[in-house]
Design a protein around this motif. Structure first.
Motif, short mmCIF file in Angstrom:
data_model
loop_
_atom_site.label_atom_id
_atom_site.label_comp_id
_atom_site.label_asym_id
_atom_site.label_seq_id
_atom_site.Cartn_x
_atom_site.Cartn_y
_atom_site.Cartn_z
N ARG A 53 12.89 -94.18 7.85
CA ARG A 53 12.87 -92.73 7.01
C ARG A 53 14.21 -92.44 6.92
NH1 ARG A 53 8.36 -89.43 5.98
NH2 ARG A 53 6.43 -90.93 6.22
N THR A 54 15.27 -93.05 7.65
CA THR A 54 16.65 -92.56 7.59
C THR A 54 17.26 -92.52 6.14
OG1 THR A 54 17.05 -93.32 10.08
CG2 THR A 54 18.89 -93.12 8.85
N GLY A 55 17.62 -91.65 5.83
CA GLY A 55 18.63 -91.59 4.40
C GLY A 55 17.50 -91.52 3.22
N LEU A 56 16.15 -91.28 3.37
CA LEU A 56 15.32 -91.15 2.45
C LEU A 56 14.98 -89.62 2.10
CD1 LEU A 56 12.62 -93.53 3.43
CD2 LEU A 56 14.53 -93.99 2.28
N VAL A 57 15.33 -89.27 0.85
CA VAL A 57 14.83 -87.79 0.33
C VAL A 57 13.33 -88.16 -0.42
CG1 VAL A 57 15.63 -85.81 -1.18
CG2 VAL A 57 17.30 -87.23 0.06
N PHE A 58 12.25 -87.61 0.48
CA PHE A 58 11.04 -87.56 -0.24
C PHE A 58 10.67 -86.49 -1.24
CE2 PHE A 58 10.72 -90.19 3.48
CZ PHE A 58 9.44 -91.23 3.23
N TYR A 59 9.93 -87.05 -2.34
CA TYR A 59 9.64 -86.00 -3.51
C TYR A 59 7.90 -86.14 -3.36
CZ TYR A 59 9.54 -90.26 -6.31
OH TYR A 59 9.41 -91.47 -7.05
N ASP A 60 7.41 -87.13 -2.95
CA ASP A 60 5.81 -87.31 -2.73
C ASP A 60 5.50 -87.93 -1.32
OD1 ASP A 60 3.14 -87.20 -3.40
OD2 ASP A 60 3.42 -88.80 -4.85
N GLN A 61 4.66 -86.98 -0.71
CA GLN A 61 4.32 -87.62 0.54
C GLN A 61 3.00 -86.76 0.80
OE1 GLN A 61 6.77 -87.75 3.98
NE2 GLN A 61 7.66 -85.75 3.36
N ASN A 77 16.64 -100.31 1.14
CA ASN A 77 16.01 -101.67 1.71
C ASN A 77 15.59 -101.57 3.35
OD1 ASN A 77 16.31 -103.25 -0.58
ND2 ASN A 77 18.38 -103.06 -0.75
N ASN A 78 16.30 -100.69 4.10
CA ASN A 78 16.00 -100.59 5.38
C ASN A 78 14.47 -100.14 5.38
OD1 ASN A 78 16.45 -100.70 8.19
ND2 ASN A 78 17.11 -98.58 8.25
N ALA A 79 14.17 -99.12 4.61
CA ALA A 79 12.91 -98.58 4.60
C ALA A 79 11.90 -99.60 4.09
CB ALA A 79 12.50 -97.34 3.65
N ILE A 80 12.06 -100.29 3.18
CA ILE A 80 11.09 -100.94 2.61
C ILE A 80 10.84 -102.63 3.05
CG2 ILE A 80 10.75 -99.60 0.44
CD1 ILE A 80 12.12 -102.00 -1.09
N ARG A 81 12.08 -102.96 4.03
CA ARG A 81 12.01 -104.28 4.46
C ARG A 81 10.71 -104.78 5.25
NH1 ARG A 81 16.33 -104.58 9.42
NH2 ARG A 81 15.51 -102.49 10.32
N LEU A 82 10.17 -103.71 5.81
CA LEU A 82 8.73 -103.76 6.44
C LEU A 82 7.94 -102.58 6.04
CD1 LEU A 82 6.98 -105.23 8.50
CD2 LEU A 82 7.99 -103.44 10.25
#
Length: 102
Positions: A53-61, A77-82
């Motif tokens: 979750r590093t570097g992500l700015v969530f608008y929906d969770q 890409n770090n978040a979604i690679r897995l």
């Protein structure tokens, strides 16, 4: 994205790992080095989570079955690679609040 080739049993909390996701938009990245991707991941039922979750700015969770965020290319890409998918979270398996209770 649809992950039809992956399978998980209903009423289980086993984590299904979906590997190899990546996004790229060379036009956007050429336009500005600070380009932000807007990513929304949805599951019909269950819980979706990310590698990081590093570097992500969530608008929906607000719900287990969807997450939305903005981030720069490397963080995205770090978040979604897995992607980590569960039919149900362990504490809700076979409970009335479960979204997949049979």
């Amino acid at each position: 994205c649809y992950f039809g080739q992956f399978y998980a049993f209903e009423d289980s909390s086993d984590t299904l790992e979906i590997k190899g996701m990546e996004v790229e938009d060379v036009d956007l990245e050429e336009l500005t080095p600070d380009a932000q991707f807007d990513v929304k991941v949805l599951a019909r039922k269950g819980n979706v989570n990310f590698n990081s979750r590093t570097g992500l700015v969530f608008y929906d969770q607000a719900f287990r079955d969807r997450k939305g965020f903005t981030a720069q290319s490397d963080a995205t890409n770090n978040a979604i690679r897995l992607l980590k998918y569960r039919v149900e979270t362990p504490e809700l398996v076979n409970k009335p609040d479960s979204t997949v209770l049979n």
